[in-house]
Design an enzyme around this catalytic site. Structure first.
Site, PDB file in Angstrom:
ATOM      1  NE  ARG A 101      -3.885   0.613   1.884  1.00  0.00           N
ATOM      2  CZ  ARG A 101      -5.111   0.665   2.412  1.00  0.00           C
ATOM      3  NH1 ARG A 101      -5.324   1.359   3.516  1.00  0.00           N
ATOM      4  NH2 ARG A 101      -6.110   0.006   1.863  1.00  0.00           N
ATOM      5  CD  GLN A 131     -12.706  -2.144  -0.907  1.00  0.00           C
ATOM      6  OE1 GLN A 131     -11.911  -2.035   0.020  1.00  0.00           O
ATOM      7  NE2 GLN A 131     -13.888  -2.735  -0.756  1.00  0.00           N
ATOM      8  NE  ARG A 292      -9.958  -5.423   0.234  1.00  0.00           N
ATOM      9  CZ  ARG A 292      -9.221  -4.425   0.744  1.00  0.00           C
ATOM     10  NH1 ARG A 292      -9.832  -3.423   1.388  1.00  0.00           N
ATOM     11  NH2 ARG A 292      -7.908  -4.377   0.586  1.00  0.00           N
TER      12      ARG A 292
HETATM   13  N1  NVA Z   1      -9.986   6.528  -1.264  1.00  0.00           N
HETATM   14  C1  NVA Z   1      -9.618   6.121   0.074  1.00  0.00           C
HETATM   15  C2  NVA Z   1      -9.749   4.652   0.227  1.00  0.00           C
HETATM   16  C3  NVA Z   1      -9.447   4.128   1.601  1.00  0.00           C
HETATM   17  C4  NVA Z   1      -9.536   2.649   1.698  1.00  0.00           C
HETATM   18  C5  NVA Z   1      -8.200   6.575   0.362  1.00  0.00           C
HETATM   19  O1  NVA Z   1      -7.341   6.454  -0.509  1.00  0.00           O
HETATM   20  O2  NVA Z   1      -7.957   7.063   1.480  1.00  0.00           O
HETATM   21  N1   CP Z   2     -11.164  -0.363   2.357  1.00  0.00           N
HETATM   22  C1   CP Z   2      -9.904  -0.398   2.808  1.00  0.00           C
HETATM   23  O1   CP Z   2      -8.936  -0.580   2.055  1.00  0.00           O
HETATM   24  O2   CP Z   2      -9.797  -0.222   4.163  1.00  0.00           O
HETATM   25  P1   CP Z   2      -8.467  -0.027   4.997  1.00  0.00           P
HETATM   26  O3   CP Z   2      -7.919   1.331   4.671  1.00  0.00           O
HETATM   27  O4   CP Z   2      -8.900  -0.135   6.431  1.00  0.00           O
HETATM   28  O5   CP Z   2      -7.491  -1.103   4.616  1.00  0.00           O
END
Ligand code: NVA
Ligand code: CP
Length: 307
Positions: A101, A131, A292
């Site tokens: 991430r 997601q 997920r």
């Molecule tokens: N669009 C949001 C998704 C979080 C899972 C972000 O990038 O913060």
């Molecule tokens: N939806 C999602 O990716 O949640 P988190 O940020 O908690 O991983």
């Protein structure tokens, strides 16, 4: 050749279908697949916060017989001292896959370039493809099929979730509408790529500022935070701009009677979605969150079969 999953269109329509079918099989039989038995390790690296992604990958990797190694970039050499490429050269000798991430999509591309183990995008500024596998699985469970469904995403059209809906929805043959302010439209390249896919699958992508026409008869209504991670400084401007895109009861009433509501979470109730919608009978957010695990297990099994 090793396959990676950095964007939703890294898989073809038939491959997407294969992974979703596998996810349904794995969901019905949790211990069916054990490709990581040993246990082999999967590195799961976070430059940004996470609850669902962290837990679902940890649980999924353990279910597949493996061991998750959760790494915070802050305590690693990645993110300043070492390049993604050098990190990949080291990790690929020790782990079965790398899940990351991060912020820039280019970092993921560098990590994957020449990597001998699969690299999986666990959210970047541009895409959130894991997601979307979970969202498609959820929609499939509730609607019975994907192709031809009318899906409306309201909010930040330039966000990772909107981009992923455009690409993954087109791949699934859905009619996707992104409803957003003009200045927060999806990237031009994403619109072009999604439309090229939709032409082959029978889907479509519409980008519009007006919610009403897009929502008429919609099967699936989706939103996400107006302030994605990394955009916190723009919060006041965003809240002021996005007000008319809140998914409330009035907007849900324009959609089909049996429409479902999705949100990847975390949610800001009272901003992008009204509490009565996200906590109401049309909301399938808890199925979506659970999925997920199943979707990512299927993705890992599928990628590991191709190494
Ligand atoms: N669009 C949001 C998704 C979080 C899972 C972000 O990038 O913060
Ligand atoms: N939806 C999602 O990716 O949640 P988190 O940020 O908690 O991983």
């Amino acid at each position: 050749m090793t396959r990676h999953f950095l964007r939703d269109d890294d898989i073809t329509p038939s491959e997407q279908q294969e992974i979703l079918d596998l996810a349904l099989e794995i969901k019905a039989n949790r211990w069916a697949k054990r490709p990581l038995a040993g246990p082999e390790t999967v590195a799961v690296i976070f430059d940004k916060s996470s609850t669902r992604t962290r837990v679902s990958f940890a649980v999924g990797i353990a279910d597949l017989g493996g061991q998750p190694l959760i790494i915070s970039t802050a305590n690693s050499q990645l993110g300043g001292k070492e390049t993604p490429s050098d990190t990949a050269r080291v990790l690929e000798r020790m782990v079965a896959a790398i899940v990351w991430r991060t912020y820039a999509q280019s970092g993921l591309e560098e990590m994957a370039q020449g990597a001998t183990v699969p690299v999986i995008n666990a959210l970047s500024d541009d895409f959130h493809p894991c997601q979307l596998l979970a969202d498609l699985l959820t929609i499939l469970e509730h609607k019975g099929s994907l192709a031809g469904l009318q899906v409306v995403f309201l909010g930040d059209g330039g966000s990772n979730m909107a981009h992923s809906y455009a690409l993954a929805g087109a791949t699934a043959g859905m009619h996707v509408s992104i409803v957003c302010p003009k200045e927060f439209a999806p990237a031009t390249s994403v619109i072009t790529d999604a439309r090229a896919i939709a032409e082959k699958t029978g889907g479509s992508l519409t980008v519009t500022e007006e919610p009403s026409a897009a929502l008429a008869g919609a099967d699936v209504v989706v939103t996400d935070t107006w302030v994605s991670m990394g955009k916190e400084d723009e919060k006041a401007e965003r809240v002021a701009t996005f007000g008319k895109y809140q998914v409330d009861k009035e907007k849900m009433a324009l959609a089909a009677k049996d429409a479902i509501f999705l949100h990847c979470l975390p949610a800001d109730r009272g901003f992008e979605v009204a509490p009565e919608v996200i906590d109401g009978p049309q909301s399938v957010i808890w199925d979506e969150a659970e999925n997920r695990v199943h979707a990512q297990k299927a993705l890992m099994v599928w990628l590991l079969e191709r190494v």
